[in-house]
Design a protein around this motif. Structure first.
Motif, mmCIF file in Angstrom:
data_model
loop_
_atom_site.group_PDB
_atom_site.id
_atom_site.type_symbol
_atom_site.label_atom_id
_atom_site.label_comp_id
_atom_site.label_asym_id
_atom_site.label_seq_id
_atom_site.Cartn_x
_atom_site.Cartn_y
_atom_site.Cartn_z
ATOM 1 N N ASP A 253 0.839 -1.210 0.289
ATOM 2 C CA ASP A 253 0.131 -0.013 0.111
ATOM 3 C C ASP A 253 0.880 1.296 0.000
ATOM 4 O O ASP A 253 0.499 2.412 -0.346
ATOM 5 C CB ASP A 253 -0.832 -0.042 1.085
ATOM 6 N N PRO A 259 2.622 9.145 -6.355
ATOM 7 C CA PRO A 259 1.996 7.676 -6.721
ATOM 8 C C PRO A 259 3.117 6.760 -7.458
ATOM 9 O O PRO A 259 3.936 7.455 -8.079
ATOM 10 C CB PRO A 259 1.028 8.399 -7.576
ATOM 11 N N VAL A 274 -0.995 -4.093 -5.607
ATOM 12 C CA VAL A 274 -0.684 -2.645 -5.365
ATOM 13 C C VAL A 274 -1.978 -2.012 -4.914
ATOM 14 O O VAL A 274 -3.024 -2.373 -5.632
ATOM 15 C CB VAL A 274 -0.008 -2.186 -6.769
ATOM 16 N N THR A 275 -2.118 -1.499 -3.901
ATOM 17 C CA THR A 275 -2.977 -0.641 -3.584
ATOM 18 C C THR A 275 -2.640 0.703 -3.405
ATOM 19 O O THR A 275 -1.499 1.016 -2.949
ATOM 20 C CB THR A 275 -3.801 -1.002 -2.407
ATOM 21 N N PRO A 276 -3.224 1.736 -3.776
ATOM 22 C CA PRO A 276 -2.927 3.196 -3.942
ATOM 23 C C PRO A 276 -2.648 3.967 -2.612
ATOM 24 O O PRO A 276 -3.364 4.877 -2.362
ATOM 25 C CB PRO A 276 -3.634 3.909 -4.960
ATOM 26 N N HIS A 277 -1.915 3.597 -1.603
ATOM 27 C CA HIS A 277 -1.946 3.858 -0.277
ATOM 28 C C HIS A 277 -3.285 4.436 0.385
ATOM 29 O O HIS A 277 -3.544 5.766 0.515
ATOM 30 C CB HIS A 277 -1.026 5.318 -0.137
ATOM 31 N N LEU A 278 -3.939 3.351 0.397
ATOM 32 C CA LEU A 278 -5.570 3.708 1.005
ATOM 33 C C LEU A 278 -5.833 3.035 2.033
ATOM 34 O O LEU A 278 -7.025 2.983 2.626
ATOM 35 C CB LEU A 278 -6.533 3.445 -0.151
ATOM 36 N N GLU B 122 -5.711 -1.698 -10.767
ATOM 37 C CA GLU B 122 -4.443 -2.350 -10.739
ATOM 38 C C GLU B 122 -4.064 -3.044 -12.184
ATOM 39 O O GLU B 122 -2.859 -2.597 -12.392
ATOM 40 C CB GLU B 122 -4.502 -3.276 -9.676
ATOM 41 N N TRP B 127 -3.329 4.691 -10.437
ATOM 42 C CA TRP B 127 -3.130 5.094 -8.972
ATOM 43 C C TRP B 127 -4.417 5.894 -8.481
ATOM 44 O O TRP B 127 -4.307 7.276 -8.822
ATOM 45 C CB TRP B 127 -1.824 6.018 -8.683
ATOM 46 N N ASP B 128 -5.674 5.375 -7.869
ATOM 47 C CA ASP B 128 -6.750 5.898 -7.758
ATOM 48 C C ASP B 128 -7.050 6.026 -6.197
ATOM 49 O O ASP B 128 -7.824 4.961 -6.045
ATOM 50 C CB ASP B 128 -7.835 5.631 -9.025
ATOM 51 N N ARG B 129 -7.064 6.877 -5.663
ATOM 52 C CA ARG B 129 -7.229 6.916 -4.230
ATOM 53 C C ARG B 129 -8.543 7.331 -3.914
ATOM 54 O O ARG B 129 -8.989 7.340 -2.848
ATOM 55 C CB ARG B 129 -6.469 7.715 -3.304
#
Lengths: 316, 316
Positions: A253, A259, A274-278, B122, B127-129
């Motif tokens: 994350d 990004p 992969v997750t977008p720092h959420l 993904e 990269w979509d928060r």
């Protein structure tokens, strides 16, 4: 007494609740600091995400006695000026615990239950009962970090009947950990990790704490999950650990560069998720932040001790 | 005394363990019933999945005193003949509890955390928060069924700080349920369901127990998960409930027709998640089944009461 909030989009029910609960206190809710500039002079208390306070603004806020930071990170706070004026600072440490613990359990279940492949089969309309399923109960989770987020993650892991092992600077025993060790003892603990979950903040001591050799120590079937900071391990070490089967899967994350660039290898790796720092994102964030504020305001008005006090000299 | 197992691919360590633990007892492990046919005459105990016993085979097994069924469903057992001979039957009721409870929590987390959309992002390297995230803590789970599987699911739900409400024939209080109600009271309970989880077996009473009107009662944001039996609700009612927004999402592991046909509408619905009847699949199935057998064998040899006794007159 004036409480100045510069938090955008505070729900009306929170505003009304506070105004009703603290009749003697005036509240001014502004949509960001620009709108709040003129009120700084009168503010006794400021509620902020902590990214909009400058030395000049602190100087302007002559009556300011307490800054409530609705965030856990405070890298942009002008602590020297705050310290000089002896202004109290509190934050919302621990507010990320619930969403991040749910993120961790959710992702480990997804990997263990082969969610990516199942989802692909679903898109193909393919009824395939041979997709391998694993359970998470009975496994061992090694957590790097034993703070509020790690503790909540360990609590849920224990509910799933996992063994939980925590690694921290001191190695002090903490609730919801079956065992805890100091970071010097980490290497031998890694051998036990079915799941290796990193929840460490970025500090000089944690920067590149993990390297390729550590991944060689963990079992081949282990899943690594990083929801702390991206500079815990280099991209190169992590990528080779996955590609050369030191570990079975990495759930990421956080990244060295965010990004994550569109052409980054991590997106393409079958065994990297992969997750977008959420992990910490939650619809309950603002209400929970104001809950902490309300508790502290009660204590403040009674001259009692407040929660989550920050030492301006250390910045945490 | 002879124990005849017709379970295929029993791990060697289980065979060795049993032979060592019960030195006085002879074990014959066959790869299916065809191979076991000649041993029936001598068998005191048979271990089976329960799909290969016929009246003729029961008659042939003249010494048979106990049938250990390594399954929860026993639709194919010749119970009349078994009852006539007064043969003891036990099964592994509850063996599906752990994998099915993990399935339920995993799928509800996936839906709440928008896993399908995140996974699509993904694949697109995006990269979509802003993908909306929900938490499951603080929600209410209504479970249709309060047996072993429902209880284990409710236990985990409570660990996630959910309120758990169980609906059963009797409405009797059960562990890990904050409240329980009889099925007659179901309609008013549905109003509270953030998650509606069905774990009911197929019986005349549960067949098409749910209809479109029930889905109109639950909140629009509710997620329905069925891991019981596919004939709990008609495909037509369920599909219109999703398409006309009575509920937000349906997670389905069981169907009126299985395998789900390739051209079935469920595969295509954005807000329906299809899994191929795998919630109970576990790599630990056979070891857990033999654990139950071992407990019961000890009791049997001591003439004590056994677990999971089946009444041949009722068939459960």
């Amino acid at each position: 007494m004036l409480v100045l909030s510069v938090i955008k989009r505070v729900p009306e029910e929170i505003k009304e609740h506070l105004e009703k609960a603290f009749g003697e206190t005036h509240f001014t809710f502004c949509h960001g600091m620009d709108e709040a500039e003129d009120h700084l002079l009168e503010a006794d208390i400021i509620i902020t995400y902590g990214e909009d306070l400058t030395e000049e603004r602190i100087q302007k806020a002559k009556k300011l006695k307490w800054i409530m930071v609705l965030s856990a990170g405070m890298d942009l706070m002008p602590f020297d000026e705050i310290d000089k004026r002896d202004i109290t600072v509190t934050n919302v440490k621990g507010i990320h615990a619930k969403p991040m613990a749910e993120y961790a359990i959710s992702m480990l279940l997804q990997v263990s239950r082969n969610a990516k492949l199942l989802s692909q089969r679903e898109r193909e309309h393919q009824w395939d009962r041979r997709v391998p399923m694993m359970e998470i109960n009975g496994k061992t989770m090694v957590l790097l970090g034993t703070g509020a987020i790690a503790q909540e993650t360990a609590r849920l892991a224990q509910a799933f009947q996992m063994k939980t092992i925590g690694v921290s600077k001191s190695g002090r025993a903490k609730t919801h950990f079956d065992e805890t060790y100091a970071v010097e003892e980490m290497e031998s603990i890694l051998l036990e990790a079915d799941f290796l979950v990193a929840v460490l903040p970025s500090t000089p001591e944690t920067k590149y704490l993990l390297n390729r050799d550590h991944f060689k120590k963990v079992p081949d079937h282990a899943v690594f999950l990083n929801m702390g900071r991206g500079d815990l391990v280099t991209t190169v070490d992590l990528l080779s650990a996955v590609q050369e089967n030191d570990i079975a899967h990495a759930v990421l994350d956080v990244f060295e560069e965010e990004p994550l660039p569109e052409d980054h290898q991590f997106w393409e790796e079958e065994r990297v998720t992969v997750t977008p720092h959420l992990s910490g994102i939650s619809p309950h964030y603002v209400p929970r932040g104001f809950d902490v504020f309300e508790c502290n305001l009660k204590a403040y008005l009674r001259n009692e001790g407040m929660e989550n006090l920050i030492d301006p000299k250390r910045g945490y």
